[in-house]
Design a protein around this motif. Structure first.
Motif, PDB file in Angstrom:
ATOM      1  N   ASN A 104      25.944  32.921  24.291  1.00 53.19           N
ATOM      2  CA  ASN A 104      26.517  34.215  23.897  1.00 53.19           C
ATOM      3  C   ASN A 104      25.653  35.358  24.441  1.00 53.19           C
ATOM      4  O   ASN A 104      25.477  36.385  23.799  1.00 53.19           O
ATOM      5  CB  ASN A 104      26.639  34.292  22.366  1.00 53.19           C
ATOM      6  CG  ASN A 104      27.353  35.544  21.915  1.00 53.19           C
ATOM      7  OD1 ASN A 104      28.202  36.068  22.638  1.00 53.19           O
ATOM      8  ND2 ASN A 104      27.016  36.036  20.743  1.00 53.19           N
ATOM      9  N   HIS A 253      21.480  32.195   6.688  1.00 53.66           N
ATOM     10  CA  HIS A 253      21.925  32.363   8.073  1.00 53.66           C
ATOM     11  C   HIS A 253      21.223  31.458   9.079  1.00 53.66           C
ATOM     12  O   HIS A 253      21.815  31.091  10.074  1.00 53.66           O
ATOM     13  CB  HIS A 253      21.729  33.822   8.504  1.00 53.66           C
ATOM     14  CG  HIS A 253      22.594  34.784   7.767  1.00 53.66           C
ATOM     15  ND1 HIS A 253      23.957  34.842   7.955  1.00 53.66           N
ATOM     16  CD2 HIS A 253      22.315  35.706   6.819  1.00 53.66           C
ATOM     17  CE1 HIS A 253      24.472  35.776   7.166  1.00 53.66           C
ATOM     18  NE2 HIS A 253      23.500  36.312   6.458  1.00 53.66           N
ATOM     19  N   ASN A 285      24.800  36.077  16.069  1.00 56.49           N
ATOM     20  CA  ASN A 285      23.711  35.140  16.404  1.00 56.49           C
ATOM     21  C   ASN A 285      22.717  34.987  15.256  1.00 56.49           C
ATOM     22  O   ASN A 285      21.520  34.782  15.477  1.00 56.49           O
ATOM     23  CB  ASN A 285      22.972  35.594  17.673  1.00 56.49           C
ATOM     24  CG  ASN A 285      23.815  35.388  18.911  1.00 56.49           C
ATOM     25  OD1 ASN A 285      24.137  34.271  19.263  1.00 56.49           O
ATOM     26  ND2 ASN A 285      24.214  36.458  19.540  1.00 56.49           N
ATOM     27  N   SER A 287      22.168  32.703  13.238  1.00 59.64           N
ATOM     28  CA  SER A 287      21.526  31.401  13.047  1.00 59.64           C
ATOM     29  C   SER A 287      20.372  31.186  14.015  1.00 59.64           C
ATOM     30  O   SER A 287      19.647  30.200  13.893  1.00 59.64           O
ATOM     31  CB  SER A 287      22.561  30.287  13.219  1.00 59.64           C
ATOM     32  OG  SER A 287      23.166  30.374  14.491  1.00 59.64           O
ATOM     33  N   GLU A 288      20.188  32.107  14.953  1.00 64.33           N
ATOM     34  CA  GLU A 288      19.166  31.901  15.991  1.00 64.33           C
ATOM     35  C   GLU A 288      17.809  32.497  15.610  1.00 64.33           C
ATOM     36  O   GLU A 288      17.736  33.556  14.990  1.00 64.33           O
ATOM     37  CB  GLU A 288      19.621  32.518  17.311  1.00 64.33           C
ATOM     38  CG  GLU A 288      20.736  31.747  17.985  1.00 64.33           C
ATOM     39  CD  GLU A 288      20.325  30.343  18.425  1.00 64.33           C
ATOM     40  OE1 GLU A 288      19.170  30.173  18.856  1.00 64.33           O
ATOM     41  OE2 GLU A 288      21.156  29.424  18.320  1.00 64.33           O
ATOM     42  N   TRP A 465      18.571  33.637  21.662  1.00 67.09           N
ATOM     43  CA  TRP A 465      18.768  32.193  21.693  1.00 67.09           C
ATOM     44  C   TRP A 465      17.382  31.560  21.744  1.00 67.09           C
ATOM     45  O   TRP A 465      16.631  31.774  22.701  1.00 67.09           O
ATOM     46  CB  TRP A 465      19.576  31.845  22.945  1.00 67.09           C
ATOM     47  CG  TRP A 465      20.045  30.443  23.053  1.00 67.09           C
ATOM     48  CD1 TRP A 465      20.690  29.709  22.079  1.00 67.09           C
ATOM     49  CD2 TRP A 465      19.958  29.579  24.203  1.00 67.09           C
ATOM     50  NE1 TRP A 465      21.000  28.460  22.562  1.00 67.09           N
ATOM     51  CE2 TRP A 465      20.559  28.349  23.857  1.00 67.09           C
ATOM     52  CE3 TRP A 465      19.421  29.717  25.491  1.00 67.09           C
ATOM     53  CZ2 TRP A 465      20.648  27.281  24.737  1.00 67.09           C
ATOM     54  CZ3 TRP A 465      19.519  28.661  26.368  1.00 67.09           C
ATOM     55  CH2 TRP A 465      20.130  27.450  25.995  1.00 67.09           C
TER      56      TRP A 465
ATOM     57  N   HIS B 253      30.280  33.883  17.874  1.00 62.45           N
ATOM     58  CA  HIS B 253      29.659  33.293  16.688  1.00 62.45           C
ATOM     59  C   HIS B 253      29.421  31.786  16.775  1.00 62.45           C
ATOM     60  O   HIS B 253      28.499  31.274  16.171  1.00 62.45           O
ATOM     61  CB  HIS B 253      30.523  33.581  15.458  1.00 62.45           C
ATOM     62  CG  HIS B 253      30.596  35.026  15.098  1.00 62.45           C
ATOM     63  ND1 HIS B 253      29.517  35.699  14.590  1.00 62.45           N
ATOM     64  CD2 HIS B 253      31.602  35.941  15.202  1.00 62.45           C
ATOM     65  CE1 HIS B 253      29.863  36.973  14.365  1.00 62.45           C
ATOM     66  NE2 HIS B 253      31.112  37.145  14.741  1.00 62.45           N
ATOM     67  N   ALA B 254      30.298  31.091  17.438  1.00 65.29           N
ATOM     68  CA  ALA B 254      30.194  29.626  17.454  1.00 65.29           C
ATOM     69  C   ALA B 254      30.427  29.106  18.865  1.00 65.29           C
ATOM     70  O   ALA B 254      31.318  28.297  19.110  1.00 65.29           O
ATOM     71  CB  ALA B 254      31.218  29.032  16.483  1.00 65.29           C
ATOM     72  N   SER B 287      28.309  30.137  12.798  1.00 62.61           N
ATOM     73  CA  SER B 287      28.119  29.281  13.977  1.00 62.61           C
ATOM     74  C   SER B 287      28.636  27.864  13.748  1.00 62.61           C
ATOM     75  O   SER B 287      28.665  27.061  14.679  1.00 62.61           O
ATOM     76  CB  SER B 287      26.627  29.225  14.337  1.00 62.61           C
ATOM     77  OG  SER B 287      25.873  28.761  13.235  1.00 62.61           O
ATOM     78  N   GLU B 288      29.053  27.560  12.516  1.00 61.89           N
ATOM     79  CA  GLU B 288      29.459  26.187  12.203  1.00 61.89           C
ATOM     80  C   GLU B 288      30.959  25.953  12.420  1.00 61.89           C
ATOM     81  O   GLU B 288      31.779  26.832  12.169  1.00 61.89           O
ATOM     82  CB  GLU B 288      29.118  25.861  10.749  1.00 61.89           C
ATOM     83  CG  GLU B 288      27.635  25.688  10.511  1.00 61.89           C
ATOM     84  CD  GLU B 288      27.050  24.472  11.239  1.00 61.89           C
ATOM     85  OE1 GLU B 288      27.751  23.458  11.372  1.00 61.89           O
ATOM     86  OE2 GLU B 288      25.897  24.556  11.702  1.00 61.89           O
ATOM     87  N   THR B 429      37.028  26.428  12.799  1.00 61.09           N
ATOM     88  CA  THR B 429      35.805  27.095  12.351  1.00 61.09           C
ATOM     89  C   THR B 429      35.533  26.823  10.872  1.00 61.09           C
ATOM     90  O   THR B 429      36.452  26.590  10.090  1.00 61.09           O
ATOM     91  CB  THR B 429      35.910  28.617  12.556  1.00 61.09           C
ATOM     92  OG1 THR B 429      37.053  29.117  11.849  1.00 61.09           O
ATOM     93  CG2 THR B 429      36.044  28.955  14.023  1.00 61.09           C
TER      94      THR B 429
END
Lengths: 494, 494
Positions: A104, A253, A285, A287-288, A465, B253-254, B287-288, B429
């Motif tokens: 992304n 998150h 993003n 989760s990064e 990332w 997002h994913a 992201s899941e 998603t």
């Protein structure tokens, strides 16, 4: 009388309800780190009236805790790059940044930065930040000397090297010893003080102020225990860091980062991100994160191989330490070992700090396998396959570059214990508000929210990332895009 | 005159600007899928005035495309579980759901559902949905017969089986053949029609209406090309599905889901999530996603092993197909093979649909390795280690259960080609708005937003981690938490 409890980071305060503004400015900046400083410098230089609010009693932020590297390249190379013999074409720099941004990546930001990084470095120098014209060829985390140019990413490693011609791009602020980020920050703060910027310390942002069109018109800050209403005619610039210190947000998150125990930040409680979300800003993003355990230098350790608790290899070990660490965190289980032989092993410079210890030592890989209580046959097969190909200068599984390949066949052998719950894994977040290159905060439909800007780790910038992060990207991003946000806000008279 | 262009999914429309409401209701529901139906049934049954807006011309949603399973257990077991000989204690059910929710599982939702799933199944039956009292012991994706109880998760697989006593929990709606989800949906829709619910089809949500406290007071919908203002005195319930069809949102997002090419959904354009974010709702676990390639039945294929393009194994193959698929998507490169020998191989029931083909066949693993052009020595070592331990009924690397273990040593051998860019990987998603178990939408600070509820894939519910997903969890979640949201909104008179 209004009390702090009337305000919420997650709900804008209605403009119509503001009885009286305590302050009137054009550009209001939240956070006095590198992003906020650069936004303030540019906005003030452009002639705007600027107020800067900082929750602590001094300037700082995560960049001040760092090694003080700026990731810079392109344009044929900086003075330091060219002197060291590296031509760095803009397209290689662009391509590397794009890959580093992951699936992304923000093409628009990468393009703008790739085209302007050299100019940006000149600007940073013009603010008084010193950089020596020198190069360190060895594999380091950051120079311990006052030298400048270092390799701080995965430029020479697969798959990056195959797509973009490698060059060292970490430009370190000139200072002996660790932590030149402090000098960078202090210099920028000093520059802010020479300008007509109204800085308020111990000022906590409580809420944004929005009109009924959803346009941001100012903010509420707590100063001396009282809510103060700030009218920001041009807009508010959020430069309040990330959210690594807000463990609830990290759990929600980026729960993988909780595997690592050493968050790096100052405030970084998600204030900026939450303020942006309160008016419909999209956080992306989330989760990064960045994570690393300092497993080198010395570089000779790169000739070893990492195995998980199944005895399997999982990465080309010549990648940047942070990329390797992301793959470590992806592995199931807690145990990770770095295997070395007599010729490659040397005590790691930072291993004591990082709590990396010798987990096993023996004269055969079979004994190491048994000592580590690994499933019979897998680790030995992993080493045998690696050695067979390494002897030919090849790594068909993970594509480690030839210069780091040698069979691990000279006993005694050691397995360095890099256990996730024991060694020190440093982390910070990479998710944040989606923004245009101008710093304008976007909704989920990518519409700009009038009057709202963000930069630094409050925004989601170039580094987004964990597997692509390279040292110097955060400071490059916070300083460069802090500047863009400050300039845009200065021009945005409404 | 107001036009549709005046409204935005990412900006609430100010209440003060509404000149006249076209509709007045208590509960306004967006989306006529399983979540919206159940919310409507409960709200209407509780005596509230209910309007339901659906963007298409009929009821539906992703659940109607599904196998029609509800993930139900606990309380000592359902009628079907007990008849088949499974006692299913609530604590085992709770523990499994918690693990399935991953590192950011929602304990409160898991607790409420674990304690009430049996009652919920009774409620679904009371709406007219048929379930036979029967059990299918074989490993299937969904029953092709009209039978009910099936294994639809990783209950018997490591590490789930070690933490929670396994039981089959997929309760399939009674219907011959695939796709009993349609019958479930049609039955719920029929039930809605018997109640005093004002359903409007071809009605697209354009924006939420909020007052200057940020409280949601209604919504704007487009009907017959005109914006219509809907006052919802109690609140708005967003049941508009996920965002798998909005490829920009998926990329943002994913992005990992873009490796797979077959999104499953109806509208699922993120409308619900975006409306929630517009008033400060926090979207989490974005992201899941769920992903699967139907690589079994028959169950004998589970005795084979998966290898990546490095020739390494990466998962215990007795996990649920969706969990295996998440690990497949984590592997670098495009190539994935499922290795079988003469005793385990049987053509897969769905392999033609899924475009899983034979990639190599030979009388030795060395030949297979060469045919697949894999790095010399790794695949053969992987198989040798697996076979050595399987012969003893053990799998120390991945802990596949004994019943699925046998050495792959009877030629001819085959490698089934499950290439990610060729085989059919189905996705949807799992991220969405953070909500309380009552359906109240939360901000990033976890404060409820007055007047706003969400359920189904617009919310982030029980299923929120691709590696823990089990069939039937989405419908369990959408129906159960749709009911909670409908009940809460009915009571929420302001």
């Amino acid at each position: 009388m209004t009390k702090s409890a009337d305000f919420s980071l997650s709900r804008p305060y209605p403009l119509a309800r503001v009885e009286r503004f305590d302050f009137e400015t054009e550009v209001a900046i939240v956070g006095f780190g590198t992003a906020g400083s650069c936004a303030a410098i540019e906005a003030a230089t452009a002639g705007a009236k600027v107020m800067l609010f900082e929750v602590t009693s001094g300037s700082g932020g995560a960049a001040a805790l760092s090694g003080g590297e700026l990731y810079v390249g392109g344009g044929g190379g900086s003075l330091q790059q060219r002197t060291a013999g590296f031509e760095d074409r803009t397209e290689d720099f662009y391509q590397y940044l794009l890959m580093a941004g992951g699936p992304n990546a923000d093409e628009a930001k990468v393009r703008l930065y790739a085209d302007n990084a050299l100019e940006h470095l000149d600007w940073v120098i013009a603010q008084g930040v010193p950089f020596k014209n020198s190069y360190v060829a060895e594999r380091v985390m950051e120079p311990l000397t006052d030298d400048c140019l270092v390799w701080t990413g995965s430029e020479e490693a697969w798959p990056f090297a195959q797509a973009a011609r490698p060059a060292p791009r970490g430009h370190t602020v000139q200072q002996e010893g660790w932590g030149a980020g402090k000098l960078l920050m202090d210099t920028l703060a000093k520059r802010v003080k020479t300008l007509d910027v109204d800085v308020r310390f111990d000022a906590r942002a409580l809420a944004l102020i929005a009109d009924d069109n959803g346009h941001v018109q100012g903010l509420v800050v707590r100063i001396d225990g009282q809510p103060r209403f700030v009218r920001a005619r041009n807009g508010v610039v959020l430069c309040a860091g990330g959210f690594i210190m807000n463990r609830e947000m990290v759990k929600r998150h980026a729960p993988l980062l909780l595997r690592a125990d050493n968050p790096i930040g100052t405030v970084d409680d998600g204030t900026g991100v939450r303020l942006g979300m309160s008016v419909g800003g999209a956080a992306i993003n989330m989760s990064e994160g960045f994570a690393t355990v300092p497993w080198y230098p010395p570089g000779s350790l790169v000739k070893g191989i990492f195995v998980n608790e199944r005895g399997q290899r999982f990465i080309n070990e010549d990648c940047y330490h942070g990329r390797v660490t992301q793959f470590i965190l992806d592995q199931p289980g807690n145990h990770i070992w770095l295997l070395q032989d007599h010729e490659t092993y040397a005590p790691g410079l930072l291993h004591e700090n990082a709590r990396i210890e010798i987990g096993a030592a023996a004269d055969s890989w079979e004994e190491i396998e048994r000592e580590l209580k690994l499933p019979e046959g897998m680790l030995t097969a992993t080493v045998a396959v690696y050695n067979r190909h390494a002897a030919r200068g090849e790594d068909p599984l993970f594509h480690k570059a030839k210069k780091w390949l040698k069979p691990l066949d000279k006993p005694p052998f050691v397995a360095l214990d890099c256990r996730i719950d024991h060694a020190q894994y440093t982390t910070f977040t990479l998710g944040g508000l989606d923004t245009l290159p101008t710093g304008e905060v976007l909704t989920e439909s990518r519409d700009p929210i009038p009057g709202l800007y963000a930069a630094g780790r409050t925004a989601c910038g170039l580094p987004r990332w964990g597997k692509g992060y390279s040292s110097g990207m955060s400071i490059a991003d916070s300083t460069f895009f802090g500047r863009q946000a400050g300039r845009r806000a200065a021009r945005a008279r409404r």
